[in-house]
Write an enzyme that holds these catalytic residues in place. Structure first.
Site, short mmCIF file in Angstrom:
data_model
loop_
_atom_site.label_atom_id
_atom_site.label_comp_id
_atom_site.label_asym_id
_atom_site.label_seq_id
_atom_site.Cartn_x
_atom_site.Cartn_y
_atom_site.Cartn_z
N GLN A 51 -26.09 -5.11 52.09
CA GLN A 51 -25.36 -5.15 53.36
C GLN A 51 -24.14 -6.07 53.24
O GLN A 51 -24.26 -7.22 52.85
CB GLN A 51 -26.30 -5.63 54.48
N ASP A 53 -25.09 3.78 48.43
CA ASP A 53 -23.87 3.56 49.23
C ASP A 53 -22.66 4.19 48.56
O ASP A 53 -21.60 4.31 49.19
CB ASP A 53 -23.62 2.05 49.40
N LYS A 69 -31.02 1.00 60.12
CA LYS A 69 -31.29 1.77 58.90
C LYS A 69 -32.79 1.86 58.65
O LYS A 69 -33.30 2.90 58.25
CB LYS A 69 -30.56 1.12 57.71
#
Ligand code: NAP
Length: 284
Positions: free
Chosen positions: A98, A121, A54
């Site tokens: 994460q 997200d 990322k």
């Protein structure tokens, strides 16, 4: 290369190119760029790789990124404090937590503490709710990427029988809602579903997101179905495979995503997309 392939790398490159152009323009105009913070707690191997990928993806399109690596024994309070800081940090437009988090940390509590305006997200209940109601929001990256791929290849969704295998909050459920919004007739299957094979056999579009290596075989797939494979499974040999038996199903499908190189690159691309969108929203 097979012309049946839905190539996530090609679609990603196109969208990332567009994001880069937008970021360059914003930099010239405002002397600032979008910023993404990735928070990683513990030593989970795959998570370290995802976060690294990322960061690289951000660099390539000119998005500022910072990583916050915290030890496995980080307390929930310490993590909440960091998120609060990032929620208020002006140069950060997107916050990525994460997953998985260590067992002693309440994942829901942590995800819900991210400012919904920085929830790139799309996991916060506000954004999940907006998706449910069909309002613009930060859409979960993997299902959003699936829709973008179908659109790129101009594959019809309206009126089709779509079967989503898996009902997780991050893939299965949002994928089903997005397909429904595109006027597909959607069936969601899960571990308690009876007659999955029969249901799949009627599908014009299959989205497989269960995490079971090569679960979907040729005998379950209707001729000319479109098959989207979300699964990432590592075999004992070390090889990465999806939830679909690609070699078999490729013969019968009209279009199919490979693993790797299908849905995976799109997930990161839509994260960049959401970060850019969050930046644009913050200055408008
Ligand atoms: P998850 O949270 O573990 O959910 C799995 C879902 O599959 C659950 O709804 C479960 O049903 C269902 N399921 C499990 N075994 C089944 C079976 N034999 N038959 C029917 N349904 C079954 O997984 P996830 O986070 O959604 O991820 C799914 C897969 O996609 C994983 O391989 C993951 O690594 C991959 N993934 C890939 C990307 C990407 O970027 N390519 C992104 C996210 C995830 P129940 O609800 O009844 O338990």
């Amino acid at each position: 290369m097979s012309n049946k392939l839905i190539d996530g790398k090609v679609v990603s490159e196109k969208i990332r190119g567009e994001i880069k152009i937008s970021v360059d323009k914003l930099k010239k105009k405002n002397s600032t760029v979008p910023g993404l913070a990735a928070v990683l707690v513990g030593e989970d191997g795959p998570s370290q790789i995802y976060v690294r990928n990322k960061r690289k993806a951000c660099e390539n399109v000119g998005i500022y990124s910072e990583e916050h690596k915290m030890p496995e024994n980080t307390s929930e309070d310490e993590l909440l404090k960091l998120i609060d800081k990032l929620n208020n940090q002006e140069n950060i437009n997107g916050i990525l937590i994460q997953l998985p988090l260590p067992k002693h940390i309440n994942e829901t509590k942590i995800l819900n503490s991210v400012n919904p305006d920085k929830d790139v997200d799309g996991f916060h209940p506000v954004n999940a709710g907006n998706l449910f109601e069909g309002k613009p929001s930060y859409i979960a990256c993997t299902p959003h990427g699936i829709i973008k791929m179908l659109e790129h290849y101009e594959l019809d969704i309206e009126g089709k029988n779509a079967v989503v295998l898996g009902r997780s909050n991050i893939v299965g459920k949002p994928a089903a809602i997005l397909l429904l919004q595109k006027n597909a007739t959607v069936t969601v299957c899960h571990s308690r579903t009876k007659n999955i094979e029969e249901i799949l056999k009627n599908a014009d579009i299959i989205v497989a997101a269960i995490g079971r290596a090569k679960y979907v075989t040729k005998s379950m797939v209707k001729k000319d179905a479109i098959v989207i494979d979300v699964g990432i499974n590592r075999l004992e040999t070390g090889k990465l495979v999806g939830d679909v038996d690609f070699d078999e199903v490729h013969d019968i499908a009209s279009m199919i995503t490979p693993v790797p190189g299908g849905v995976g690159p799109m997930t990161i691309t839509m994260l960049l997309w959401n970060t850019l969108k969050s930046y644009e929203n913050s200055i408008s």
